[in-house]
Write an enzyme that holds these catalytic residues in place. Structure first.
Site, PDB file in Angstrom:
ATOM      1  N   ASP A  32      -1.424  -8.075 -15.253  1.00  0.00           N
ATOM      2  CA  ASP A  32      -0.215  -7.390 -14.788  1.00  0.00           C
ATOM      3  C   ASP A  32       0.961  -8.350 -14.668  1.00  0.00           C
ATOM      4  OD1 ASP A  32      -1.500  -5.034 -14.498  1.00  0.00           O
ATOM      5  OD2 ASP A  32      -1.834  -5.211 -12.337  1.00  0.00           O
ATOM      6  N   LYS A  54       3.765  -3.794 -15.363  1.00  0.00           N
ATOM      7  CA  LYS A  54       4.732  -2.754 -15.041  1.00  0.00           C
ATOM      8  C   LYS A  54       5.756  -3.380 -14.126  1.00  0.00           C
ATOM      9  CE  LYS A  54       1.493  -1.171 -11.592  1.00  0.00           C
ATOM     10  NZ  LYS A  54       0.820  -0.066 -10.961  1.00  0.00           N
ATOM     11  N   MET A 168       5.912  -2.207  -1.947  1.00  0.00           N
ATOM     12  CA  MET A 168       6.653  -1.324  -2.862  1.00  0.00           C
ATOM     13  C   MET A 168       7.694  -0.487  -2.129  1.00  0.00           C
ATOM     14  SD  MET A 168       3.406  -0.003  -5.112  1.00  0.00           S
ATOM     15  CE  MET A 168       2.318   0.309  -3.738  1.00  0.00           C
TER      16      MET A 168
END
Ligand code: SAH
Length: 353
Positions: A32, A54, A168
């Site tokens: 990632d 991502k 997040m």
């Protein structure tokens, strides 16, 4: 076999020994964007690297494609490392990936990682628990928009918890802070927003529940970041150890040959520097060994040999070995390595040098 490995929060030193050991065995590495490039260097040189990162919710590869990829690679007989930022089972979808592997009958192991949820506050000088302030901590995804009709998050319950860590959460900062205040958390509660924690790019924005959203907007604060809420944030004033390192935040270019830069790089990193390896020198053998051969031929006539660099030492001994030892005058060419007297001399030369 698929190893689902936690790569840690950013500082390459924070991957586990078990993680590195598995990584070394794999021939395919699926990783990632939160995985530090320095960690990829622990993999085998010939391992195939597959980036499925991502960024801010924009997936390069969808979760379904990613699952199929893991299954396909494993079924082709490869040993696969699925490297994920932090810990694979903390907001990392590692659980979903393990379920797919289980369903397909593919053997897998999970190597836990140091999650950013605890490591980033630690590098910002914030202990998540403290006898005087906190006995409960919650890790929360800030990805969910609190404005949405039915939130899966019980904001009322959260508002009662002493230490909160949001992952997040940058995009929904206003929603998160308003929801907590509405449910009774005092607007004066100290908070810290930490981006790119545990790396030399770490940035911390401090404030209160009431003002952090405005501050973050003004500062144009971007993900990936962690929001810590609670009285423990105050301890940062005294415990902020990492951002105070002497080279913290400084970018330092090392121009040494690549294979020789690591030792210096490690020292600089330890002081918080961002190390950029930019080799401008390559060490190669000389065009001619004539001068050295000439000196080696009468090596026993010297009292001192002075080496001015590690490279000099290396080429000197390599050349001597290549010639099968030194010339021994009228005794002819013999193998120096088998002559104790000369071995001792060589040792002395090294010490002196
Ligand atoms: N499994 C990961 C979390 C993945 S979710 C873990 O255990 O750490 C991605 C979120 O993690 C980011 O949006 C951010 O909130 C947080 N994060 C990961 N690394 C971070 C870092 N170095 N600094 C700040 N936040 C980080």
């Amino acid at each position: 076999m698929v190893y689902i490995i936690g790569a840690g929060p950013g500082d390459p030193g924070l991957i586990t020994i078990a993680g590195v050991e598995r990584l070394k065995r794999c021939d395919v590495v699926v990783y990632d964007y939160l995985v530090s490039p320095e960690i990829l260097r622990f993999a085998r040189r010939d391992a195939r690297m597959v980036y499925v990162g991502k960024r801010g919710g924009h997936h390069t590869v969808s979760q379904e494609e990613l699952n199929s990829l893991l299954v396909k690679e494993a079924k082709e007989g490869h040993t696969v490392a699925r490297l994920k930022g932090g810990d694979p089972f903390i907001f990392g979808r590692g659980g979903e990936e393990a379920e797919v592997l289980e369903r397909e009958g593919i053997p897998f192991e999970v190597v836990p990682g140091v999650t950013s949820a605890i490591a980033v506050p630690a590098y910002a000088g914030i202990p998540l628990t403290h006898r005087e302030h906190t006995s409960v901590v919650a890790f929360v995804t800030g990805h969910e928009d609190p404005e949405k009709e039915k939130s899966a998050i019980d904001w009322e319950a959260l508002a009662k918890i002493e230490s909160l860590v949001f992952l997040m959460g940058v995009k929904n900062l206003a929603g998160i802070t308003v929801s907590l205040i509405e449910k009774g958390k005092p607007p004066s509660t100290p908070v810290a927003l930490v981006r790119r924690g545990t790396t030399p790019d770490q940035e911390t924005l401090s404030g209160t529940l009431g003002d952090i959203a405005g501050k973050a907007e003004k500062a144009n604060f971007t993900p990936p970041a962690i929001l810590v809420v609670g009285e423990v944030v105050r301890l940062r004033e005294r415990l902020n150890w990492y951002e105070k390192k002497s080279l913290f935040g400084k970018g330092i270019v090392i121009t040494r040959p690549e294979e020789q830069s690591e030792e210096l790089a490690e020292l600089l990193r330890r002081e918080g520097a961002r190390v950029i390896s930019f080799p401008t020198v390559r060490i190669v053998p000389p065009e001619s060994f004539d001068a050295l051969d000439w000196a080696l031929a009468k090596i026993q006539t010297y009292d001192w040999i002075i080496f001015t660099s590690a490279n000099g030492v290396r080429f000197f001994f390599e050349r001597m070995a290549a010639l099968g030892g030194g010339h021994q005058g009228s005794e002819g060419r013999e193998n120096l390595h088998h002559r104790p007297r000369d071995a001792a001399r060589r040792r002395d030369a090294l010490h002196q040098g």
